[in-house]
Design a protein around this motif. Structure first.
Motif, PDB file in Angstrom:
ATOM      1  N   ALA A   1       0.831  -1.204   0.000  1.00  0.00           N
ATOM      2  CA  ALA A   1       0.000   0.000   0.000  1.00  0.00           C
ATOM      3  C   ALA A   1       0.865   1.254   0.000  1.00  0.00           C
ATOM      4  CB  ALA A   1      -0.938   0.003   1.210  1.00  0.00           C
ATOM      5  N   GLY A   2       2.088   1.142   0.536  1.00  0.00           N
ATOM      6  CA  GLY A   2       2.988   2.288   0.582  1.00  0.00           C
ATOM      7  C   GLY A   2       3.424   2.781  -0.783  1.00  0.00           C
ATOM      8  N   VAL A   3       3.341   1.934  -1.804  1.00  0.00           N
ATOM      9  CA  VAL A   3       3.753   2.357  -3.148  1.00  0.00           C
ATOM     10  C   VAL A   3       2.561   2.738  -4.020  1.00  0.00           C
ATOM     11  CG1 VAL A   3       5.869   1.000  -3.083  1.00  0.00           C
ATOM     12  CG2 VAL A   3       3.803  -0.004  -4.063  1.00  0.00           C
ATOM     13  N   LEU A   4       1.353   2.653  -3.471  1.00  0.00           N
ATOM     14  CA  LEU A   4       0.153   2.991  -4.231  1.00  0.00           C
ATOM     15  C   LEU A   4      -0.442   4.307  -3.760  1.00  0.00           C
ATOM     16  CD1 LEU A   4      -1.613  -0.495  -4.318  1.00  0.00           C
ATOM     17  CD2 LEU A   4      -0.280   0.570  -6.123  1.00  0.00           C
ATOM     18  N   GLU A   5      -1.365   4.813  -4.561  1.00  0.00           N
ATOM     19  CA  GLU A   5      -2.089   6.033  -4.195  1.00  0.00           C
ATOM     20  C   GLU A   5      -3.561   5.834  -4.496  1.00  0.00           C
ATOM     21  OE1 GLU A   5      -0.463   9.366  -6.258  1.00  0.00           O
ATOM     22  OE2 GLU A   5       1.542   9.090  -5.433  1.00  0.00           O
ATOM     23  N   GLY A   6      -4.371   6.661  -3.884  1.00  0.00           N
ATOM     24  CA  GLY A   6      -5.797   6.704  -4.188  1.00  0.00           C
ATOM     25  C   GLY A   6      -6.576   5.502  -3.701  1.00  0.00           C
ATOM     26  N   PRO A   7      -7.630   5.131  -4.452  1.00  0.00           N
ATOM     27  CA  PRO A   7      -8.540   4.066  -4.027  1.00  0.00           C
ATOM     28  C   PRO A   7      -7.850   2.715  -3.825  1.00  0.00           C
ATOM     29  CG  PRO A   7      -9.513   5.314  -5.820  1.00  0.00           C
ATOM     30  CD  PRO A   7      -8.105   5.787  -5.673  1.00  0.00           C
ATOM     31  N   SER A   8      -6.866   2.392  -4.647  1.00  0.00           N
ATOM     32  CA  SER A   8      -6.172   1.107  -4.490  1.00  0.00           C
ATOM     33  C   SER A   8      -5.443   1.052  -3.156  1.00  0.00           C
ATOM     34  CB  SER A   8      -5.174   0.894  -5.628  1.00  0.00           C
ATOM     35  OG  SER A   8      -5.843   0.827  -6.858  1.00  0.00           O
ATOM     36  N   ARG A   9      -4.819   2.157  -2.795  1.00  0.00           N
ATOM     37  CA  ARG A   9      -4.122   2.218  -1.501  1.00  0.00           C
ATOM     38  C   ARG A   9      -5.125   2.048  -0.357  1.00  0.00           C
ATOM     39  NH1 ARG A   9       0.257   4.501   1.369  1.00  0.00           N
ATOM     40  NH2 ARG A   9      -0.405   5.621   3.224  1.00  0.00           N
ATOM     41  N   ASN A  10      -6.240   2.749  -0.452  1.00  0.00           N
ATOM     42  CA  ASN A  10      -7.267   2.659   0.587  1.00  0.00           C
ATOM     43  C   ASN A  10      -7.828   1.242   0.707  1.00  0.00           C
ATOM     44  OD1 ASN A  10      -6.909   5.378   1.014  1.00  0.00           O
ATOM     45  ND2 ASN A  10      -8.644   5.985  -0.233  1.00  0.00           N
ATOM     46  N   THR A  11      -8.002   0.584  -0.426  1.00  0.00           N
ATOM     47  CA  THR A  11      -8.499  -0.794  -0.411  1.00  0.00           C
ATOM     48  C   THR A  11      -7.511  -1.707   0.302  1.00  0.00           C
ATOM     49  OG1 THR A  11      -9.719  -0.459  -2.469  1.00  0.00           O
ATOM     50  CG2 THR A  11      -9.207  -2.742  -1.863  1.00  0.00           C
ATOM     51  N   LEU A  12      -6.229  -1.600  -0.040  1.00  0.00           N
ATOM     52  CA  LEU A  12      -5.222  -2.448   0.614  1.00  0.00           C
ATOM     53  C   LEU A  12      -5.127  -2.158   2.105  1.00  0.00           C
ATOM     54  CD1 LEU A  12      -2.273  -2.697  -1.930  1.00  0.00           C
ATOM     55  CD2 LEU A  12      -3.932  -4.427  -1.293  1.00  0.00           C
TER      56      LEU A  12
END
Length: 118
Positions: free
Chosen positions: A82-93
């Motif tokens: 999740a640390g390398v993602l942004e937005g909805p995908s990060r929130n989902t993880l």
């Protein structure tokens, strides 16, 4: 026609204009149903694979300790990802990681219930 009345707007591209457009419309409907309809997700009950089995003679404390460690590891992996993602995908993880943490807490309490610390 008065200034307050607007002309009726019709869609010039009817899906039934020609035989080809009907075929395209039917194909689009099938594709939408395949990807968006919740059709068969819950139709068949889940049955675990027997390829990998836990030894039924393993004691409860070991099983709970292993489950706790697995949940903790999965939580860390999801947090790192999740640390390398942004937005909805990060929130989902992060939401999935939180659910795993709650599972870890429940397993820890079950472990405490089975083998209380003195």
């Amino acid at each position: 026609m008065s200034e307050t009345t607007k002309p009726l707007v019709t869609d010039p591209a009817s899906p039934y204009e020609s035989f080809d457009s009907r075929k395209l419309h039917a194909a689009a409907e099938r594709a939408l149903d395949h990807y968006l309809a919740p059709a068969q997700i819950m139709a068949t009950p889940y049955s675990p694979s027997s390829m990998f089995m836990v030894n039924p003679q393993t004691d409860t404390e070991s099983l709970l300790a292993n489950a706790c460690e697995s949940l903790a590891s999965a939580t860390v992996m999801l947090g790192d990802f999740a640390g390398v993602l942004e937005g909805p995908s990060r929130n989902t993880l992060l939401g999935i990681a939180q659910v795993l943490m709650l599972g870890e807490l429940a397993v820890n309490q079950a472990l405490e219930n089975v083998v209380p610390r003195d």
